[in-house]
Design an enzyme around this catalytic site. Structure first.
Site, PDB file in Angstrom:
ATOM      1  N   TYR A 159     -22.110  -7.383 -11.562  1.00  4.54           N
ATOM      2  CA  TYR A 159     -20.847  -7.609 -12.283  1.00  4.54           C
ATOM      3  C   TYR A 159     -19.756  -7.931 -11.266  1.00  4.54           C
ATOM      4  O   TYR A 159     -19.666  -7.272 -10.213  1.00  4.54           O
ATOM      5  CB  TYR A 159     -20.450  -6.341 -13.057  1.00  4.54           C
ATOM      6  CG  TYR A 159     -19.051  -6.432 -13.664  1.00  4.54           C
ATOM      7  CD1 TYR A 159     -18.883  -6.824 -14.982  1.00  4.54           C
ATOM      8  CD2 TYR A 159     -17.922  -6.142 -12.894  1.00  4.54           C
ATOM      9  CE1 TYR A 159     -17.610  -6.937 -15.533  1.00  4.54           C
ATOM     10  CE2 TYR A 159     -16.646  -6.257 -13.440  1.00  4.54           C
ATOM     11  CZ  TYR A 159     -16.503  -6.656 -14.758  1.00  4.54           C
ATOM     12  OH  TYR A 159     -15.241  -6.771 -15.287  1.00  4.54           O
TER      13      TYR A 159
ATOM     14  N   GLU B  26     -14.201 -13.094 -15.084  1.00  3.89           N
ATOM     15  CA  GLU B  26     -15.276 -12.097 -15.062  1.00  3.89           C
ATOM     16  C   GLU B  26     -16.621 -12.806 -15.107  1.00  3.89           C
ATOM     17  O   GLU B  26     -16.822 -13.705 -15.918  1.00  3.89           O
ATOM     18  CB  GLU B  26     -15.131 -11.167 -16.276  1.00  3.89           C
ATOM     19  CG  GLU B  26     -16.145 -10.046 -16.315  1.00  3.89           C
ATOM     20  CD  GLU B  26     -16.061  -9.254 -17.624  1.00  3.89           C
ATOM     21  OE1 GLU B  26     -15.396  -8.207 -17.653  1.00  3.89           O
ATOM     22  OE2 GLU B  26     -16.666  -9.700 -18.617  1.00  3.89           O
TER      23      GLU B  26
END
Ligand code: GDP
Ligand code: MN
Length: 382
Positions: free
Chosen positions: A101, A189
């Site tokens: 992530y 993101e």
């Protein structure tokens, strides 16, 4: 301004971050055409403004044209958390060894950019933050200094990724930071950022939110703006350059300044009513803007009364009164208007409205009084 995944990937690609080859499709035939061109296996992904598409069945792998057609047919029209799928993104499937992530966003209280990196990707970062907060390596970047390679390397080391991923991740994070800053993004993101079995680091998903106020600096963002989901009321308001958000109630609200507009929505609720919208006409309440605002609200079938709440600061009371009177000549109103006018030269403005008062245009003594009157007229007072 939230982007679809494919737009986020296009945004990344324009900043030199490599993405898998792919294209958008809006029909089964188009999807198969794209898949045939790219070569199998492909991943077919629902394009909606919400996450968790994988779990909802909005992401499928296809090995050949027949499967691609089946998957596209399944996903198009699907409902994911209240969002209907009208577009799909077809891309070359990747082999995954590990899922990470990575993101940048603004930490307002720290007055710095916050980067987050975790070896636990592919799941919601909120869940990781809850169960295993130490698994998220954070970096606060001073916007004046920017992110240099040394700091990026330390940050990546702190995340304890597979060492094979280090170089690729550092390279992507540096580019991601530049994309975030130069692109005027509020959020970038990548979840998951993957390591492939042959040691490559790749972007698999993209969530990007751009600052809508930066469009003047990026004329190419018009294409992102064009696909923002808006209801009929919101798209007309957007065309007229109004700051408008449609709500479900019966009292149309017009105010000058975002703070006052929000307070007006609150006070309408406080006295037992419900606002039909949020609308900030900004500083210059001229006839043009006021007419546009009244037109948008007049077209809303849910509206039964209108509350105009203006506090003259820089803009003077008589200019506002002129604006309202000019607007009323241009728009044939179907709901009564309650007007609260205070601030600079409010007395002059009210005196100009006085001769025009009727059961379709009323003056209120205060914000609270105006909200009560409008709610009563809308017929949903407690
Ligand atoms: P989200 O569920 O909306 O966040 O959609 P993602 O794009 O993140 O995809 C969800 C999951 O689908 C990923 O975490 C992967 O496990 C899987 N996935 C997506 N693309 C691929 C791919 O190209 N190959 C493989 N093997 N899995 C994929
Ligand atoms: Mn994802």
């Amino acid at each position: 301004m939230d982007l679809f995944e494919y737009q986020g990937k296009q945004f990344f690609a324009s900043h030199g971050i490599p993405i898998s080859p792919g294209d958008v499709a809006t029909s089964v035939a188009e999807a198969v055409e794209v898949a045939d061109k790219i070569g199998y296996p492909v991943v077919i992904k629902a394009q909606v403004h919400t996450g968790g598409r994988g779990k909802a069945g909005g992401i499928k792998l296809a090995e050949n044209g027949i499967e691609a057609a089946e998957c596209a047919d399944d996903i198009l029209g699907m409902d994911i958390k209240g969002h209907t799928v009208h577009r799909i993104w077809v891309e070359k499937a990747s082999d995954i060894a590990e899922e990470y992530y990575a993101s940048f966003t603004l930490d307002r209280s720290a007055k710095k950019h916050l980067g987050m990196l975790s070896a636990q990707g592919g799941v919601e970062i909120e869940a990781v933050a809850d169960t295993d907060p130490d698994a998220i390596a954070k970096i606060w970047v001073d916007p004046v200094d920017g992110l240099d390679e040394t700091a990026a390397r330390e940050w990546v080391a702190a995340a304890n990724l597979n060492p094979a991923a280090t170089e690729g991740v550092v390279e992507i994070l540096l580019k991601l930071y530049t994309a975030y800053v130069d692109g005027d993004a509020d959020l970038v993101e990548i979840n998951p950022l993957i390591l492939t079995p042959d040691g490559k680091v790749q972007v698999l998903d993209a969530k990007v939110s751009l600052d809508g106020s930066s469009v003047f600096r990026h004329p190419d963002y018009e294409r992102f703006d064009a696909t923002q989901p808006r209801d009929d009321r919101e798209s007309i308001a957007h065309q007229r350059g109004l700051q408008y958000v449609g709500l479900e109630g019966s009292v149309g609200v017009i105010a000058n300044g975002a703070g006052l507009a929000m307070s007006t929505v609150d006070v309408v609720n406080q006295v037992g009513g419900s606002a039909a919208n949020f609308l900030d006409i900004g500083g210059g309440a001229n006839a043009e803007t006021m007419a546009a605002a009244l037109e948008v609200i007049n077209n809303d079938p849910g509206v039964r009364a209108i509350f105009i709440n203006i506090f003259g600061g820089i803009v003077k009371g008589e200019v506002i009164a002129e604006g309202i009177l000019g607007a009323l000549e241009r728009v044939d109103m179907s709901s009564p208007i309650v007007m609260r006018l205070d601030g600079t030269n409010a007395g002059d403005g009210r005196a100009m409205l006085e001769p025009k008062l009727s059961d379709m245009l009323m003056l209120a003594d205060s914000m609270l009084d105006g909200a009560r009157k409008a709610v009563e007229l809308a017929g949903d007072a407690p």
